[in-house]
Design a protein around this motif. Structure first.
Motif, short mmCIF file in Angstrom:
data_model
loop_
_atom_site.label_atom_id
_atom_site.label_comp_id
_atom_site.label_asym_id
_atom_site.label_seq_id
_atom_site.Cartn_x
_atom_site.Cartn_y
_atom_site.Cartn_z
N MET A 39 2.57 -20.08 -2.52
CA MET A 39 2.39 -19.70 -1.12
C MET A 39 0.97 -20.08 -0.71
N LEU A 40 0.89 -20.96 0.31
CA LEU A 40 -0.41 -21.40 0.83
C LEU A 40 -0.92 -20.31 1.76
N ARG A 44 -2.20 -15.64 8.61
CA ARG A 44 -0.97 -14.87 8.86
C ARG A 44 -0.65 -13.89 7.75
N HIS A 45 -1.13 -14.18 6.53
CA HIS A 45 -0.76 -13.35 5.38
C HIS A 45 -1.77 -12.25 5.09
N GLY A 50 -9.20 -9.00 4.01
CA GLY A 50 -8.98 -10.30 3.41
C GLY A 50 -7.94 -10.36 2.30
N THR A 51 -7.25 -9.23 2.02
CA THR A 51 -6.23 -9.29 0.98
C THR A 51 -4.89 -9.69 1.58
N VAL A 52 -4.07 -10.32 0.75
CA VAL A 52 -2.72 -10.70 1.17
C VAL A 52 -1.88 -9.44 1.38
N PRO B 19 -4.53 -4.28 14.10
CA PRO B 19 -4.24 -4.89 15.41
C PRO B 19 -3.10 -5.90 15.34
N GLN B 20 -2.88 -6.52 14.18
CA GLN B 20 -1.84 -7.56 14.10
C GLN B 20 -0.42 -6.99 14.15
#
Lengths: 141, 141, 141, 141
Positions: A39-40, A44-45, A50-52, B19-20
């Protein structure tokens, strides 16, 4: 059992049937009952900090096992996810792609079961593990 | 135990820290150890064929239990999802919002556990059930 | 849907088909898609320290959902457990029976899904929750 | 990380602390973060029809991951199972022992996670997979 779809075939399937996620995913390898999916990671992720996000990791495992099923049975019908369990074990490394090592553990007439071990690219300790069950429509058997 | 955050407090928290997803979610009610959360379904949540995606349902349950924890302990620190299990039981109704009925089953010093039953709005039979476990950082205890 | 088996019918089924556990279990109530099952705790269920073992709690939930399915479809064929997830949340009270409140959430043609909330008798806070999926043989549909 | 307990040490621990199951289990091998455990199947584990019961398979996975944790941290305190998920995939072979291949995926300060793949002895296709989470008491960290 032989492969019905190789990495190119699965990539074409993704582009056609899952255009909303196809550009985020790379099939790195496929073998009977096994598949490696990257997964790039982009904005969006990510969650704040900053964590997925959890849903992104769930989605990676879900698509990974789904593709491992299609590699075996061909793109003939839609398997449906019926259950999953996920353990989130470590914080993904910032800025690194995620790589899922998928194993297909059962490919039956009505149910398929697989699991995935997810790593941050280049880090040995896994960030998550997931197992998923799919119901296979009659026509697919 | 008393509520530390009511529906307005949780809504303000969502708008600031998530917010997302905040614009997709409505907190319909909150009570000690219980919460009702609506997901306003739009194109972002849909799979080909018009059904809500698995990751979207997972995300609804995850945020729902998280908010039920914050309602009890206040917005003091970040609980982290450590595991989940989800059963996808029926196809969501096309064009209908999803509503999650959340129960907090345990709120311990280091772990919290909750579950969610998810319905298409106006349909009695549930589309999914999920249970989630959260690790609570020391400062939150 | 109507009940095909009431508490007496389920008790007779247990005694005939599950003699090894029938004497430990009491069906307290049964209704469409719901059932209440008591486990009479004795030495066989205990771990060192006097707490009920995990496998015993798993077994209670498994049999409870199984009986809730049979109550709806009759004793016609064997549903098979295909997956389960359990959260162990609190230490059971010493010397108390366990009571499982079972809900059947889906009873489909090929899959059934139910969950159970398990309490020590007389204690409000649950000791465990479990969800289980069963595959239903074709003849049973 | 080094092993704190080898197969002999774990066997002695089992005999002393779990006398009710010790005679059914054989530790076949142990390595850092991995363990192989055999369950000697007898009448106690069987359901009508001669298959191994779900609770017996759950118990095998549960003890297997528990022992893999003890191998790493020593027999100093009691880790508690907090959640599990199991997929039952095939009917175990009649009359065959079960063998669990256990991996420890995380050994943290407060949580440990492991999984197990369970085979009938001599049969390649797995009968079940399980993942388990344990809470580790403060003294153990």
């Amino acid at each position: 059992m032989e492969l019905q779809l190789d990495a190119d075939g699965l990539t074409a399937f993704l582009a056609r049937d899952f255009p909303q996620v196809a550009d985020q995913l790379r099939i790195e390898s496929v073998a009977p009952m096994a598949l490696r999916l990257r997964m790039l990671i982009d904005e969006r992720h990510l969650r704040p900090g900053g964590t997925v996000s959890g849903p992104a990791m769930f989605g990676l495992a879900d698509v990974g096992v789904y593709l491992a099923i299609l590699a075996m049975v061909g793109p003939v019908a839609l398997a449906v996810t019926t259950s999953c369990s996920v353990d989130f074990m470590r914080k993904p490394a910032a800025g690194a792609d995620l790589v899922a090592e998928v194993r297909l553990l059962k490919l039956g007439r009505v149910l398929a079961v697989g699991d995935a071990l997810i790593h941050s690219d280049g880090v040995a300790a896994p960030v998550a593990r997931a197992s998923l069950t799919y119901s296979i429509p009659p026509a697919m058997g």
